[in-house]
Design an enzyme around this catalytic site. Structure first.
Site, mmCIF file in Angstrom:
data_model
loop_
_atom_site.group_PDB
_atom_site.id
_atom_site.type_symbol
_atom_site.label_atom_id
_atom_site.label_comp_id
_atom_site.label_asym_id
_atom_site.label_seq_id
_atom_site.Cartn_x
_atom_site.Cartn_y
_atom_site.Cartn_z
ATOM 1 N N TRP A 1 6.105 102.899 140.143
ATOM 2 C CA TRP A 1 6.357 101.801 141.077
ATOM 3 C C TRP A 1 5.704 100.506 140.605
ATOM 4 C CZ3 TRP A 1 3.081 98.773 144.148
ATOM 5 C CH2 TRP A 1 3.717 98.015 145.153
ATOM 6 N N SER B 1 4.446 108.976 137.837
ATOM 7 C CA SER B 1 4.301 108.573 139.231
ATOM 8 C C SER B 1 5.651 108.594 139.954
ATOM 9 C CB SER B 1 3.632 107.199 139.305
ATOM 10 O OG SER B 1 3.166 106.915 140.601
ATOM 11 N N LEU B 2 6.135 107.444 140.453
ATOM 12 C CA LEU B 2 7.439 107.410 141.112
ATOM 13 C C LEU B 2 8.538 107.828 140.140
ATOM 14 C CD1 LEU B 2 9.366 106.753 143.423
ATOM 15 C CD2 LEU B 2 9.216 104.323 142.786
ATOM 16 N N PHE C 1 -2.798 97.465 143.140
ATOM 17 C CA PHE C 1 -2.284 98.804 142.874
ATOM 18 C C PHE C 1 -2.713 99.276 141.481
ATOM 19 C CE2 PHE C 1 1.193 101.867 141.865
ATOM 20 C CZ PHE C 1 0.962 102.745 142.916
ATOM 21 N N LEU C 2 -2.689 98.377 140.511
ATOM 22 C CA LEU C 2 -3.161 98.716 139.169
ATOM 23 C C LEU C 2 -4.630 99.108 139.195
ATOM 24 C CD1 LEU C 2 -1.569 96.199 136.627
ATOM 25 C CD2 LEU C 2 -1.497 98.691 136.535
ATOM 26 N N ALA C 3 -5.415 98.374 139.972
ATOM 27 C CA ALA C 3 -6.846 98.663 140.073
ATOM 28 C C ALA C 3 -7.083 100.066 140.642
ATOM 29 C CB ALA C 3 -7.533 97.611 140.934
ATOM 30 N N ILE C 4 -6.294 100.448 141.650
ATOM 31 C CA ILE C 4 -6.422 101.784 142.233
ATOM 32 C C ILE C 4 -6.047 102.857 141.208
ATOM 33 C CG2 ILE C 4 -5.396 103.362 143.925
ATOM 34 C CD1 ILE C 4 -5.350 101.100 145.916
ATOM 35 N N GLN C 5 -5.042 102.564 140.394
ATOM 36 C CA GLN C 5 -4.612 103.536 139.390
ATOM 37 C C GLN C 5 -5.685 103.800 138.349
ATOM 38 O OE1 GLN C 5 -0.457 103.299 137.956
ATOM 39 N NE2 GLN C 5 -0.261 101.509 139.253
ATOM 40 N N ASP D 1 -7.745 110.892 139.939
ATOM 41 C CA ASP D 1 -6.616 110.247 140.604
ATOM 42 C C ASP D 1 -6.736 110.359 142.128
ATOM 43 O OD1 ASP D 1 -4.186 109.134 141.248
ATOM 44 O OD2 ASP D 1 -2.995 110.484 140.000
ATOM 45 N N HIS E 1 -4.876 107.677 137.411
ATOM 46 C CA HIS E 1 -3.435 107.788 137.628
ATOM 47 C C HIS E 1 -2.605 107.497 136.370
ATOM 48 C CE1 HIS E 1 -0.107 108.249 140.404
ATOM 49 N NE2 HIS E 1 0.419 107.094 140.035
#
Length: 272
Positions: free
Chosen positions: A21, A94-95, A155-159, A219, A247
Site C-alpha cells: 500500500w 504486504s497488500l 506509514f513508512l516509519a511504522i514499517q 513487525d 515490515h
C-alpha cells in the site's frame, strides 16, 4: 515502469514482484539488483534463466490513473492478473501479498510458486485474529484525508519500527519510489479499506502451489503471534522469520532475503 522481460526460454522462470500500500515498483529496485548480483556469483543462470519483473497495484506508480470499479480485492486482483507472465513465481509484499494469495487461491494458470513478504490473509485485528488494531487503520484513513504525503511518511516509519538503521532505509526506499508518480489518493483510501475489510483466511486451503511466507519478527502490522495461525490455515506452506526485521525484511536483510528467493525459485523448479 515495469522491468522488461526477455524472450521466454524453456528453462526460464519469471519472478514477479507486487508492492504494498502506498508504494510502487521502485521499492524492489535494490532487491532486484542484489538478486542479479547473487545470481552472477552463484553462476545459476547457466541452469535456470531468472527473469525479474514488477507489477504495480492499480492507482500506484505508473498506474496512477488506472482505477478498477469497484476498487476492492477481487477487482484489484483481476486488474493485475493479466500481467502475470507464464511460469511466474509471485512475490507479494504486504497488500501486494494479499492480492498474490488471492490469485494463487484461484489457481491462476501462470503461477508456479508463491512467496509472501510481511503479509497475511487478514490484516485487521478482530477477536479471533492477530492483526492491526482497528483504530490504527482508522487513524490512517483520517490522516489520509488531511495530508496524504505525511500519512505515507508515517506509514513508512511504522514499517521500519525497531530496525537499527531505520532512517537510512526510509531514505533509500523514499528515493527509489519518488522516481515514479505519486499514488492516486482514491487508490490509497480504497487500499486502506481493503486492509480493513478483506478476509481470505478460508481461501488459503485452496492454494496448491509451493508457498514460502517471510516475516519480520519486529513487525507490528503482521504481528508475530499471527504466524502460527496463518500456518494452521496452510500447513503445507513454509515460513521464515527475520529476527531483526520489521515490515520490510527484503530491505533490512537484503542479502539473506535474496538468497532465500533464489533458493525457493530453484526448489520450485525442481518440484514442478
Amino acid at each position: 515502469m515495469e522491468i522488461k522481460s526477455t524472450e521466454i526460454k524453456s528453462t526460464e522462470i519469471n519472478v514477479g514482484f507486487m508492492h504494498g500500500w502506498g508504494m510502487n515498483s521502485g521499492a524492489f529496485t535494490q532487491l532486484i539488483d542484489t538478486l542479479k548480483a547473487q545470481l552472477t556469483e552463484r553462476s545459476l543462470n547457466d541452469k535456470l534463466c531468472f527473469n525479474f519483473y514488477t507489477i504495480s497495484l492499480p492507482g500506484h506508480g505508473e498506474k496512477h490513473d488506472l482505477m478498477p470499479e469497484p476498487f476492492d480485492l477481487h477487482s484489484v486482483a483481476n486488474a493485475m492478473s493479466s500481467e502475470l507472465k507464464t511460469n511466474t513465481i509471485l512475490v507479494g509484499w504486504s497488500l501486494g501479498g494479499l492480492v498474490a494469495q488471492y490469485l494463487a487461491s484461484k489457481h491462476h494458470p501462470n503461477l508456479r510458486g508463491l512467496m509472501t513478504v510481511a503479509s497475511t490473509p487478514k490484516f485487521q485485528m478482530t477477536d479471533d485474529w492477530y492483526g492491526i488494531k482497528p483504530d490504527v487503520l482508522s487513524m490512517f484513513m483520517s490522516q489520509l484525508e488531511q495530508n496524504h504525503h505525511k500519512t505515507l511518511t508515517r506509514f513508512l516509519a511504522i514499517q521500519m519500527m525497531g530496525v537499527a538503521n531505520a532512517k537510512t532505509l526510509i531514505k533509500e526506499i523514499t528515493s527509489a519510489i519518488d522516481i515514479y508518480p505519486a499514488p492516486n489518493i482514491r487508490a490509497l483510501s480504497c487500499g486502506l479499506k481493503i486492509l480493513q475489510n478483506a478476509d481470505i483466511r478460508q481461501n488459503l486451503k485452496d492454494i496448491k502451489i509451493p508457498t514460502l511466507r517471510t516475516y519480520g519478527r519486529l513487525d507490528s502490522l503482521v504481528p508475530y503471534k499471527a504466524i502460527n495461525e496463518i500456518h494452521h490455515l496452510q500447513p503445507e506452506s513454509r515460513h521464515l522469520i527475520f529476527k531483526h526485521a520489521s515490515h520490510a525484511p527484503f530491505l533490512t536483510d537484503a542479502a539473506e532475503f535474496s538468497k532465500h528467493v533464489i533458493d525457493f525459485v530453484c526448489d520450485v523448479h525442481t518440484l514442478t
